[in-house]
Design a protein around this motif. Structure first.
Motif, PDB file in Angstrom:
ATOM      1  N   LEU A   1       0.781  -1.418  -0.054  1.00 23.33           N
ATOM      2  CA  LEU A   1      -0.257  -0.123   0.222  1.00 23.33           C
ATOM      3  C   LEU A   1       0.732   2.075   0.439  1.00 23.33           C
ATOM      4  O   LEU A   1       0.171   2.062  -0.391  1.00 23.33           O
ATOM      5  N   ASP A   2       2.205   1.103  -0.095  1.00 23.68           N
ATOM      6  CA  ASP A   2       2.899   2.186  -0.211  1.00 23.68           C
ATOM      7  C   ASP A   2       3.232   3.070  -1.716  1.00 23.68           C
ATOM      8  O   ASP A   2       3.761   4.360  -1.115  1.00 23.68           O
ATOM      9  N   GLY A   3       2.809   2.039  -2.182  1.00 27.58           N
ATOM     10  CA  GLY A   3       3.580   2.447  -3.528  1.00 27.58           C
ATOM     11  C   GLY A   3       2.074   3.245  -4.196  1.00 27.58           C
ATOM     12  O   GLY A   3       0.891   3.750  -3.584  1.00 27.58           O
ATOM     13  N   SER A   4       2.278   4.176  -5.335  1.00 25.59           N
ATOM     14  CA  SER A   4       1.174   4.891  -6.482  1.00 25.59           C
ATOM     15  C   SER A   4      -0.574   3.819  -6.060  1.00 25.59           C
ATOM     16  O   SER A   4      -1.672   4.093  -6.083  1.00 25.59           O
TER      17      SER A   4
ATOM     18  N   PRO B   1     -15.162   3.424 -17.773  1.00 26.47           N
ATOM     19  CA  PRO B   1     -14.097   3.670 -16.783  1.00 26.47           C
ATOM     20  C   PRO B   1     -12.672   4.002 -17.691  1.00 26.47           C
ATOM     21  O   PRO B   1     -11.986   3.981 -18.057  1.00 26.47           O
ATOM     22  N   ASP B   2     -12.128   4.504 -16.274  1.00 27.78           N
ATOM     23  CA  ASP B   2     -10.240   5.471 -17.092  1.00 27.78           C
ATOM     24  C   ASP B   2      -9.621   3.762 -15.913  1.00 27.78           C
ATOM     25  O   ASP B   2      -9.720   2.291 -15.611  1.00 27.78           O
ATOM     26  N   LYS B   3      -8.651   3.512 -17.547  1.00 23.98           N
ATOM     27  CA  LYS B   3      -7.354   2.736 -17.009  1.00 23.98           C
ATOM     28  C   LYS B   3      -6.436   2.813 -16.436  1.00 23.98           C
ATOM     29  O   LYS B   3      -5.892   4.141 -17.213  1.00 23.98           O
ATOM     30  N   MET B   4      -5.583   2.204 -15.652  1.00 21.89           N
ATOM     31  CA  MET B   4      -4.122   3.004 -15.142  1.00 21.89           C
ATOM     32  C   MET B   4      -3.994   1.299 -15.027  1.00 21.89           C
ATOM     33  O   MET B   4      -3.861   0.332 -14.953  1.00 21.89           O
TER      34      MET B   4
ATOM     35  N   ASP C   1       4.131  -0.512  -8.578  1.00 22.35           N
ATOM     36  CA  ASP C   1       2.977  -0.687  -8.073  1.00 22.35           C
ATOM     37  C   ASP C   1       3.302   1.165  -7.980  1.00 22.35           C
ATOM     38  O   ASP C   1       2.468   1.954  -7.821  1.00 22.35           O
ATOM     39  N   ILE C   2       3.902   1.819  -8.781  1.00 25.49           N
ATOM     40  CA  ILE C   2       4.209   2.891  -9.662  1.00 25.49           C
ATOM     41  C   ILE C   2       2.787   3.620 -10.749  1.00 25.49           C
ATOM     42  O   ILE C   2       3.358   3.017 -11.894  1.00 25.49           O
ATOM     43  N   VAL C   3       2.417   4.427 -10.394  1.00 21.84           N
ATOM     44  CA  VAL C   3       1.756   4.957 -11.784  1.00 21.84           C
ATOM     45  C   VAL C   3       2.675   5.134 -12.831  1.00 21.84           C
ATOM     46  O   VAL C   3       3.137   6.013 -12.778  1.00 21.84           O
TER      47      VAL C   3
END
Length: 121
Positions: free
Chosen positions: A2-5, A77-80, A85-87
């Motif tokens: 949970l600490d990354g994007s 929806p948006d796709k990420m 773990d970084i956007v």
């Protein structure tokens, strides 16, 4: 995790109308995650559902020919994309970034017809 994007923007958030993993894989070098997300402040989930269900018998003829059903690409929806773990990229949020990479190449060529930007980031 949970600490990354990925943790801050997707996994740790509870107010998404839609949060669906499309891909989650890892190699010995990196992890790759792709999520579909729909934030209530940016997209309307009911409009998304209307855009997907054009032929439903429960819809009136007016709703079946709704604006959403005519233009489903505008309500998705948006796709990420996350690497380690970084956007890295989003479907709807990077237009200005992509424009700033493509336009100089287009202007540098006398008659551009196709452009491939490789390693532009």
């Amino acid at each position: 995790p949970l600490d990354g994007s990925l943790g801050r923007y997707v996994l740790g958030k509870l107010d998404f109308d839609l949060k669906r993993p499309l891909l989650s894989t890892a190699t010995s070098i990196q992890s790759v995650n792709i999520y579909e997300v729909m934030e209530p402040k940016n997209r309307d989930y009911n409009s998304y559902l209307k855009s997907q269900d054009e032929e439903s018998p429960s819809l009136s003829s007016y709703e079946a020919s709704s604006y959403e059903a005519s233009y489903p690409q505008s309500f998705g929806p948006d796709k990420m994309l996350f690497l380690d773990d970084i956007v890295q990229s989003t479907l709807y949020g990077d237009a200005s970034y992509h424009e700033s990479i493509v336009h100089p190449a287009m202007l540098a060529h006398a008659h551009p017809k196709q452009v491939a930007i490789i390693g532009g980031g």
